[in-house]
Design a protein around this motif. Structure first.
Motif, PDB file in Angstrom:
ATOM      1  N   SER A  54       0.813  -1.215   0.000  1.00 29.83           N
ATOM      2  CA  SER A  54       0.000   0.000   0.000  1.00 29.83           C
ATOM      3  C   SER A  54       0.848   1.267   0.000  1.00 29.83           C
ATOM      4  O   SER A  54       0.317   2.365   0.014  1.00 29.83           O
ATOM      5  N   GLY A  55       2.160   1.114  -0.012  1.00 31.12           N
ATOM      6  CA  GLY A  55       3.040   2.271  -0.026  1.00 31.12           C
ATOM      7  C   GLY A  55       4.442   1.847   0.348  1.00 31.12           C
ATOM      8  O   GLY A  55       4.696   0.673   0.614  1.00 31.12           O
ATOM      9  N   GLY A  56       5.339   2.815   0.362  1.00 31.66           N
ATOM     10  CA  GLY A  56       6.705   2.491   0.726  1.00 31.66           C
ATOM     11  C   GLY A  56       7.570   3.724   0.885  1.00 31.66           C
ATOM     12  O   GLY A  56       7.187   4.838   0.498  1.00 31.66           O
ATOM     13  N   PRO A  57       8.772   3.505   1.439  1.00 35.14           N
ATOM     14  CA  PRO A  57       9.693   4.611   1.655  1.00 35.14           C
ATOM     15  C   PRO A  57      10.319   5.102   0.347  1.00 35.14           C
ATOM     16  O   PRO A  57      10.512   4.335  -0.593  1.00 35.14           O
ATOM     17  N   VAL A  58      10.626   6.390   0.337  1.00 39.95           N
ATOM     18  CA  VAL A  58      11.324   7.003  -0.790  1.00 39.95           C
ATOM     19  C   VAL A  58      12.717   7.375  -0.287  1.00 39.95           C
ATOM     20  O   VAL A  58      12.849   8.033   0.752  1.00 39.95           O
ATOM     21  N   VAL A  59      13.742   6.913  -1.002  1.00 40.33           N
ATOM     22  CA  VAL A  59      15.128   7.141  -0.578  1.00 40.33           C
ATOM     23  C   VAL A  59      15.921   7.815  -1.689  1.00 40.33           C
ATOM     24  O   VAL A  59      15.593   7.686  -2.867  1.00 40.33           O
ATOM     25  N   ASN A  60      16.988   8.513  -1.282  1.00 33.60           N
ATOM     26  CA  ASN A  60      17.894   9.109  -2.269  1.00 33.60           C
ATOM     27  C   ASN A  60      18.993   8.108  -2.616  1.00 33.60           C
ATOM     28  O   ASN A  60      18.970   6.963  -2.156  1.00 33.60           O
ATOM     29  N   GLU A  61      19.983   8.556  -3.397  1.00 32.94           N
ATOM     30  CA  GLU A  61      21.042   7.638  -3.851  1.00 32.94           C
ATOM     31  C   GLU A  61      21.930   7.134  -2.724  1.00 32.94           C
ATOM     32  O   GLU A  61      22.671   6.166  -2.893  1.00 32.94           O
ATOM     33  N   HIS A  62      21.841   7.748  -1.534  1.00 30.34           N
ATOM     34  CA  HIS A  62      22.630   7.311  -0.372  1.00 30.34           C
ATOM     35  C   HIS A  62      21.803   6.477   0.603  1.00 30.34           C
ATOM     36  O   HIS A  62      22.214   6.275   1.747  1.00 30.34           O
ATOM     37  N   ASN A  63      20.643   6.023   0.160  1.00 28.84           N
ATOM     38  CA  ASN A  63      19.708   5.247   0.988  1.00 28.84           C
ATOM     39  C   ASN A  63      19.224   6.023   2.215  1.00 28.84           C
ATOM     40  O   ASN A  63      18.916   5.461   3.249  1.00 28.84           O
TER      41      ASN A  63
END
Length: 155
Positions: A54-63
């Motif tokens: 139903s959704g999830g985390p959004v991360v940048n290139e450094h996690n």
């Protein structure tokens, strides 16, 4: 005349659960489906459907955690794109994700985590250590933990 209790003395169970040992980190998911801010709404929707999440985390290139995207965020975008008659194919999630993300401590016990779910009315909380995303605890993870403890004495 005093009130008498007809309930006898209770026997202490030998296998009482120590709440401090039941940590969020023991029940969190670590194999996460994550998203990036530059992903399109459409690709996120396909991933949510395909992975039955139903959704999830959004991360940048450094996690590093930069947001959360949910079905509700996608539905809002569908509604707005129709209302304003604008295509959403090239629309990225960066402007549609929740950026002020509440996290949960991996060392928190699951009973306190359950209370946090009730108070915050969230479906999931990311767990961050040293600025990096390490896991996520969901309401379902709390239920699984409770079922594993079923029959034991909860203090």
């Amino acid at each position: 005349m005093g009130i008498k209790s007809f309930q006898g003395a209770r026997k202490q169970q030998a296998h009482a659960v120590d709440e401090t040992l039941l940590k969020v980190s023991d029940y969190m998911s670590t194999d996460l489906i994550t998203f990036t801010p530059d992903q399109t709404i459409e690709s996120v929707m396909q991933s949510l459907i395909h992975n039955k999440i139903s959704g999830g985390p959004v991360v940048n290139e450094h996690n590093e955690l930069v947001g959360i995207i949910s079905e509700g965020d996608c539905i809002k975008q569908i509604s707005e794109s129709r209302y304003y008659n604008m295509p959403m194919q090239d629309n990225t999630i960066e402007n549609h994700m929740v950026k002020n993300v509440e996290t949960i401590d991996g060392n928190m016990n699951i009973f306190d985590a359950a209370n946090k779910f009730l108070q915050a009315k969230r479906r999931r909380f990311p767990i961050v250590e040293n600025g990096k995303l390490v896991g996520q605890i969901s309401q379902k993870d709390i239920l699984k933990a409770a079922m594993q403890l079923k029959g034991q004495n909860w203090k």
